[in-house]
Design a protein around this motif. Structure first.
Motif, PDB file in Angstrom:
ATOM      1  N   SER A   2      -9.600 -23.079  -5.356  1.00  8.85           N
ATOM      2  CA  SER A   2      -8.345 -23.470  -6.010  1.00  8.85           C
ATOM      3  C   SER A   2      -7.402 -24.151  -5.033  1.00  8.85           C
ATOM      4  CB  SER A   2      -7.646 -22.239  -6.595  1.00  8.85           C
ATOM      5  OG  SER A   2      -6.352 -22.616  -7.054  1.00  8.85           O
ATOM      6  N   LYS A   3      -6.874 -25.293  -5.451  1.00  7.08           N
ATOM      7  CA  LYS A   3      -5.896 -25.994  -4.610  1.00  7.08           C
ATOM      8  C   LYS A   3      -4.515 -25.356  -4.708  1.00  7.08           C
ATOM      9  CE  LYS A   3      -9.203 -28.772  -3.581  1.00  7.08           C
ATOM     10  NZ  LYS A   3     -10.338 -27.926  -3.978  1.00  7.08           N
ATOM     11  N   ASP A  28     -10.036 -27.353   3.712  1.00  5.91           N
ATOM     12  CA  ASP A  28      -8.960 -27.625   2.759  1.00  5.91           C
ATOM     13  C   ASP A  28      -8.012 -26.445   2.740  1.00  5.91           C
ATOM     14  OD1 ASP A  28      -7.308 -28.071   0.546  1.00  5.91           O
ATOM     15  OD2 ASP A  28      -8.898 -29.153  -0.499  1.00  5.91           O
ATOM     16  N   GLY A  64      -5.407 -26.031   0.996  1.00  2.00           N
ATOM     17  CA  GLY A  64      -4.842 -25.731  -0.322  1.00  2.00           C
ATOM     18  C   GLY A  64      -3.342 -25.884  -0.371  1.00  2.00           C
ATOM     19  N   ARG A  66      -1.578 -27.340  -2.555  1.00  3.76           N
ATOM     20  CA  ARG A  66      -1.234 -28.725  -2.862  1.00  3.76           C
ATOM     21  C   ARG A  66      -1.443 -29.029  -4.343  1.00  3.76           C
ATOM     22  NH1 ARG A  66      -5.950 -31.844  -2.886  1.00  3.76           N
ATOM     23  NH2 ARG A  66      -7.787 -30.935  -1.928  1.00  3.76           N
ATOM     24  N   ALA A  67      -1.194 -28.030  -5.193  1.00  4.66           N
ATOM     25  CA  ALA A  67      -1.341 -28.223  -6.638  1.00  4.66           C
ATOM     26  C   ALA A  67      -0.111 -27.724  -7.379  1.00  4.66           C
ATOM     27  CB  ALA A  67      -2.586 -27.487  -7.138  1.00  4.66           C
ATOM     28  N   GLU A  72      -2.993 -32.360  -8.571  1.00  4.69           N
ATOM     29  CA  GLU A  72      -3.304 -32.099  -7.169  1.00  4.69           C
ATOM     30  C   GLU A  72      -2.911 -33.317  -6.350  1.00  4.69           C
ATOM     31  OE1 GLU A  72      -7.413 -31.000  -6.691  1.00  4.69           O
ATOM     32  OE2 GLU A  72      -7.205 -29.283  -8.046  1.00  4.69           O
ATOM     33  N   ASP A 115      -3.791 -35.547  -3.189  1.00  4.20           N
ATOM     34  CA  ASP A 115      -4.890 -35.900  -2.300  1.00  4.20           C
ATOM     35  C   ASP A 115      -4.351 -36.832  -1.219  1.00  4.20           C
ATOM     36  OD1 ASP A 115      -7.097 -36.848  -1.035  1.00  4.20           O
ATOM     37  OD2 ASP A 115      -8.159 -37.480  -2.847  1.00  4.20           O
TER      38      ASP A 115
END
Ligand SMILES: [Zn+2]
Length: 245
Positions: free
Chosen positions: A66-67, A77, A79, A81-82, A116, A118
């Motif tokens: 999960s982000k 990653d 995370g 960032r969502a 999200e 990117d």
């Protein structure tokens, strides 16, 4: 690096994603309600194990995927960032129209509210006036706020030992000009590069710096009167000059 307040509710994101969202706000994205941002691994695991059951989300990714989850020690990653935003709300509409070049996208077909960020798609990530300190625990910024009653104009200074030196990832003009205008909103509202630090009298930019780089939730590092402010700027310049050698 720690999570950063994004100035909407109690929501937080990683420093990178928070800076990106600030650039969206500065570009006109409205600060409408955000439903969820960053959550703990424990909560995500609870949701993952119970997804689809009454009282739980219909879908929930594993905490390692999960982000939304902040995993500062994950080299792949990290995370955080969502964002989940109501479909049709002001921020959602803005992100649909303008979020793409900022790296914001919706990877999940069955979750149109889930955004999200990117970094690889973000065409604005090197833009001033919001430098992003990537994977750099040493990036300690100093936010000075002038609070002189005699001066009606507020003034913010963003200081960092490297701003005045060579820091290409910040994409800040590094020629040796004493002063350079980086952004001009008219009516004297500017962001400038002066003697090794960034300064602005644009309130939204100042608040963004305070949120991103102040110590604590949107609290500037220092609030100073005029004399203290000038002294602190001088000290910051000296730090920058010493570090640039
Ligand atoms: Zn989501």
């Amino acid at each position: 690096m720690a999570l950063v307040s994004i100035g909407v509710g109690n929501h937080t994101l990683s420093a990178d994603a928070a800076a990106s969202l600030e650039r969206c706000f500065l570009a006109g994205a409205p600060r409408t309600k955000i439903n969820t941002s960053t959550r703990s691994e424990e909560l995500q695991m609870l949701w993952y194990k119970n997804q689809g059951k009454p009282g739980f989300p219909k879908y929930a990714a594993h905490p390692s995927e999960s982000k939304h989850v902040w995993r500062p020690d994950d080299p792949q990653d990290q995370g955080a960032r969502a964002l989940d935003v109501d479909e049709g709300s002001g921020l959602w509409v803005w992100l649909v129209a303008h979020g793409g070049p900022h790296g914001w996208h919706r990877p999940l077909k069955h979750e149109p509210w889930h955004w999200e960020r990117d970094a690889a798609r973000d065409k604005h990530k090197n833009a001033v006036p919001l430098p992003v300190a990537q994977e750099d625990d040493m990036a300690v910024f100093t936010v000075l706020v002038l609070t002189d009653a005699k001066k009606t104009d507020k003034d913010w200074t963003l200081g960092h030992a490297d701003i005045g030196g060579e820091l290409p990832q910040f994409d800040i003009p590094t020629n040796k000009a004493m002063s350079r205008t980086i952004r001009d909103d008219g009516d004297g509202q500017v962001v400038t590069m002066r003697r090794g630090f960034l300064a602005t009298n644009i309130e939204s930019v100042g608040h963004a710096w305070a949120r991103l780089y102040g110590r604590g939730d949107g609290v500037p590092t220092y609030r100073l009167n005029r004399d203290e402010y000038i002294d602190a700027q001088r000290a910051l310049s000296m730090t920058a000059a010493a570090t640039a050698k």
